[in-house]
Motif scaffolding. Structure first.
Motif, PDB file in Angstrom:
ATOM      1  N   LEU A 129     -27.882  -9.499 -57.091  1.00 12.29           N
ATOM      2  CA  LEU A 129     -28.146 -10.934 -57.181  1.00 12.29           C
ATOM      3  C   LEU A 129     -27.933 -11.640 -55.849  1.00 12.29           C
ATOM      4  CD1 LEU A 129     -26.807 -12.170 -60.606  1.00 12.29           C
ATOM      5  CD2 LEU A 129     -29.066 -12.473 -59.665  1.00 12.29           C
ATOM      6  N   ILE A 130     -26.922 -11.223 -55.110  1.00 13.41           N
ATOM      7  CA  ILE A 130     -26.695 -11.839 -53.803  1.00 13.41           C
ATOM      8  C   ILE A 130     -27.866 -11.551 -52.877  1.00 13.41           C
ATOM      9  CG2 ILE A 130     -25.254 -11.732 -51.733  1.00 13.41           C
ATOM     10  CD1 ILE A 130     -22.831 -11.438 -53.553  1.00 13.41           C
ATOM     11  N   ASP A 131     -28.351 -10.316 -52.906  1.00 11.69           N
ATOM     12  CA  ASP A 131     -29.476  -9.958 -52.040  1.00 11.69           C
ATOM     13  C   ASP A 131     -30.747 -10.712 -52.426  1.00 11.69           C
ATOM     14  OD1 ASP A 131     -27.950  -8.254 -50.515  1.00 11.69           O
ATOM     15  OD2 ASP A 131     -28.483  -6.481 -51.668  1.00 11.69           O
ATOM     16  N   LYS A 132     -30.994 -10.843 -53.730  1.00  9.58           N
ATOM     17  CA  LYS A 132     -32.172 -11.592 -54.171  1.00  9.58           C
ATOM     18  C   LYS A 132     -32.055 -13.067 -53.798  1.00  9.58           C
ATOM     19  CE  LYS A 132     -33.393  -8.608 -58.031  1.00  9.58           C
ATOM     20  NZ  LYS A 132     -33.431  -8.480 -59.502  1.00  9.58           N
ATOM     21  N   ARG A 147     -34.466 -15.342 -51.226  1.00  8.02           N
ATOM     22  CA  ARG A 147     -35.086 -16.614 -51.607  1.00  8.02           C
ATOM     23  C   ARG A 147     -34.418 -17.817 -50.935  1.00  8.02           C
ATOM     24  NH1 ARG A 147     -35.563 -13.537 -56.537  1.00  8.02           N
ATOM     25  NH2 ARG A 147     -37.756 -13.441 -57.117  1.00  8.02           N
ATOM     26  N   ASN A 148     -33.605 -17.572 -49.927  1.00  9.41           N
ATOM     27  CA  ASN A 148     -32.928 -18.603 -49.147  1.00  9.41           C
ATOM     28  C   ASN A 148     -31.972 -19.466 -49.968  1.00  9.41           C
ATOM     29  OD1 ASN A 148     -34.060 -17.904 -46.654  1.00  9.41           O
ATOM     30  ND2 ASN A 148     -35.919 -19.054 -47.137  1.00  9.41           N
ATOM     31  N   ASN A 195     -25.299 -14.685 -43.563  1.00 10.43           N
ATOM     32  CA  ASN A 195     -23.898 -14.434 -43.232  1.00 10.43           C
ATOM     33  C   ASN A 195     -22.984 -14.715 -44.418  1.00 10.43           C
ATOM     34  OD1 ASN A 195     -24.723 -13.778 -40.690  1.00 10.43           O
ATOM     35  ND2 ASN A 195     -24.091 -15.702 -39.750  1.00 10.43           N
ATOM     36  N   THR A 196     -23.334 -15.709 -45.220  1.00 11.00           N
ATOM     37  CA  THR A 196     -22.568 -16.000 -46.426  1.00 11.00           C
ATOM     38  C   THR A 196     -22.668 -14.844 -47.401  1.00 11.00           C
ATOM     39  OG1 THR A 196     -23.034 -18.349 -46.148  1.00 11.00           O
ATOM     40  CG2 THR A 196     -22.273 -17.639 -48.316  1.00 11.00           C
ATOM     41  N   LYS A 236     -19.561 -12.512 -48.738  1.00  5.74           N
ATOM     42  CA  LYS A 236     -19.249 -12.342 -50.154  1.00  5.74           C
ATOM     43  C   LYS A 236     -19.204 -10.860 -50.526  1.00  5.74           C
ATOM     44  CE  LYS A 236     -21.261 -16.663 -51.854  1.00  5.74           C
ATOM     45  NZ  LYS A 236     -20.169 -17.268 -52.607  1.00  5.74           N
ATOM     46  N   LYS A 237     -20.194 -10.108 -50.055  1.00 11.20           N
ATOM     47  CA  LYS A 237     -20.259  -8.686 -50.376  1.00 11.20           C
ATOM     48  C   LYS A 237     -19.082  -7.927 -49.760  1.00 11.20           C
ATOM     49  CE  LYS A 237     -24.414  -6.922 -49.800  1.00 11.20           C
ATOM     50  NZ  LYS A 237     -25.813  -6.744 -49.356  1.00 11.20           N
TER      51      LYS A 237
END
Length: 93
Positions: free
Chosen positions: A64-67, A71-72, A77-78, A82-83
């Motif tokens: 979900l973070i990558d998606k 999609r901006n 960097n955020t 998080k990851k």
């Protein structure tokens, strides 16, 4: 209220994008909370099933973070921060 047709369309597009962004952000927060609660449970019990669910939760959060980054919704960097933070939590046990 907007007077021209193109401004009205931009308002509608902004509303649609706001809903999509909110979905990604809130889902990442919710999954992170469940990940952390499972992590606390795993610290006390050391059960292998909980470890598997932790890895599944982590991969779904990463997805979900990558998606969202694609999609901006999140800055790159955020997303990386998080990851890395989640991976550090898992590594610390």
């Amino acid at each position: 209220m907007a007077n021209c047709k193109s401004a009205q369309k931009r308002i509608q597009i902004a509303k649609r994008n706001k809903l999509q962004n909110r979905y990604y952000k809130s889902t990442v927060r919710t999954l992170t909370k469940t990940f952390l609660s499972n992590l606390e449970t795993y610290k006390t019990s050391q059960d292998s099933e909980i470890k598997e669910t932790l890895n599944k939760n982590l991969s779904s959060i990463y997805s979900l973070i990558d998606k969202g980054t694609k999609r901006n919704v999140f800055h790159k960097n955020t997303a990386a921060r998080k990851k890395a933070q989640l991976a550090g939590y898992l590594k610390s046990i």
